[in-house]
Design a protein around this motif. Structure first.
Motif, mmCIF file in Angstrom:
data_model
loop_
_atom_site.group_PDB
_atom_site.id
_atom_site.type_symbol
_atom_site.label_atom_id
_atom_site.label_comp_id
_atom_site.label_asym_id
_atom_site.label_seq_id
_atom_site.Cartn_x
_atom_site.Cartn_y
_atom_site.Cartn_z
ATOM 1 N N GLN A 1 0.803 -1.222 0.000
ATOM 2 C CA GLN A 1 0.000 0.000 0.000
ATOM 3 C C GLN A 1 0.839 1.276 0.000
ATOM 4 O O GLN A 1 0.359 2.333 -0.394
ATOM 5 C CB GLN A 1 -0.943 0.012 1.212
ATOM 6 N N MET B 1 -0.422 4.304 -2.160
ATOM 7 C CA MET B 1 0.288 5.556 -2.350
ATOM 8 C C MET B 1 1.776 5.336 -2.598
ATOM 9 O O MET B 1 2.328 4.307 -2.211
ATOM 10 C CB MET B 1 0.130 6.457 -1.115
ATOM 11 N N ASN C 1 -8.609 2.293 4.393
ATOM 12 C CA ASN C 1 -9.707 2.320 3.418
ATOM 13 C C ASN C 1 -9.302 1.764 2.058
ATOM 14 O O ASN C 1 -10.105 1.792 1.111
ATOM 15 C CB ASN C 1 -10.228 3.752 3.262
ATOM 16 N N ASP D 1 -2.703 5.280 -6.375
ATOM 17 C CA ASP D 1 -3.845 6.189 -6.311
ATOM 18 C C ASP D 1 -3.410 7.635 -6.070
ATOM 19 O O ASP D 1 -4.008 8.568 -6.617
ATOM 20 C CB ASP D 1 -4.790 5.767 -5.172
ATOM 21 N N VAL D 2 -2.384 7.796 -5.227
ATOM 22 C CA VAL D 2 -1.929 9.128 -4.828
ATOM 23 C C VAL D 2 -0.406 9.136 -4.720
ATOM 24 O O VAL D 2 0.189 8.133 -4.300
ATOM 25 C CB VAL D 2 -2.529 9.537 -3.457
ATOM 26 N N ARG E 1 -6.507 6.379 5.565
ATOM 27 C CA ARG E 1 -6.723 6.179 4.135
ATOM 28 C C ARG E 1 -6.175 4.830 3.676
ATOM 29 O O ARG E 1 -6.744 4.184 2.790
ATOM 30 C CB ARG E 1 -6.099 7.334 3.343
ATOM 31 N N GLU F 1 -6.513 2.681 0.031
ATOM 32 C CA GLU F 1 -5.742 3.469 -0.925
ATOM 33 C C GLU F 1 -4.299 2.986 -1.015
ATOM 34 O O GLU F 1 -3.725 2.498 -0.039
ATOM 35 C CB GLU F 1 -5.763 4.948 -0.542
#
Length: 227
Positions: A6, A80, A76, A32-33, A73, A78
């Motif tokens: 993650q 990154m 949840n 995602d980010v 996050r 996400e």
């Protein structure tokens, strides 16, 4: 994506934009980010490689406040990537607090190999590279003299980072504590068009950099104390 990772720690070029791995580019395209030390600086790199992903600021002044929100996050789902302005995250750059929090919360982390300034500087110095100590930036005021006195007794090769406007003053202090005949090396602007490495005694190195304005990020390599 790679299994259930993650958080990816992704090294970015320290100067030459070609010094990024294919794997790093693929990761940056897939997350995602992207957490960036300076979104303006990182934006130039991402634009160069046509990577369009949401950027979020993550730097030394907001990381304490940001970590807990990021952990939520991750919970949840996400994914990154963390990048710094240049080099490997958490090496004299933000990242340590987030990594520690992720480990505590069982958030899977992957750190990619890649650019960092002190490795080429160490190799180019010609000083022993089998044993070394990385000290990063010296304390600016409190504890600086004590740290220098401790380093004077260090028998391993010593690696320091320094800003250009403080270099000559730091060389003066190193000469005072270590002696003007201590061997060393100073590299600046690594991987860039005006890259420069100066090897010699501390007195010789200081003489060289006394000649004009110093520019670029600095890596100082010092020979260890001889028995």
């Amino acid at each position: 994506m790679e299994d259930n990772t993650q958080l990816y720690l992704v090294p970015t070029p320290i100067g030459n934009l070609e010094d990024i791995t294919l794997r790093a580019l693929n990761i940056l395209k897939s997350v995602d980010v992207i957490l960036a030390e300076d979104t303006r600086t990182s934006g130039k790199l991402l634009k160069h490689y046509e990577i369009s992903k949401p950027l979020q600021s993550y730097h030394i002044f907001n990381e304490h406040k940001t970590v807990e929100k990021l952990i939520q996050r991750f919970r949840n789902g996400e994914v990154m990537a963390l990048i710094s302005d240049a080099g490997t995250p958490s090496i004299s750059d933000p990242g340590f607090l987030l990594v520690r929090a992720c480990l505590k919360e069982n958030v899977k982390i992957e750190c990619l190999p890649g650019a960092t300034a002190f490795v080429p500087a160490l190799v180019k110095s010609g000083l022993p590279s089998d044993r070394f100590v990385f000290e990063g930036f010296l304390p600016h005021k409190k504890g600086r003299k004590t740290k220098l006195e401790l380093l004077a007794q260090e028998d391993r090769t010593i690696i320091l980072y320094e800003s250009p406007h403080r270099l000559v003053k730091t060389l003066d202090q190193l000469i005072e504590v270590l002696g003007e005949d201590r061997l060393g090396s100073v590299s600046r602007e690594l991987t860039k068009i005006y890259e420069e490495t100066v090897n010699g005694t501390l007195a010789e190195i200081k003489e060289h950099f006394n000649k004009g304005q110093v520019k670029g990020e600095i890596v100082i390599i010092l020979d260890g104390k001889k028995s």
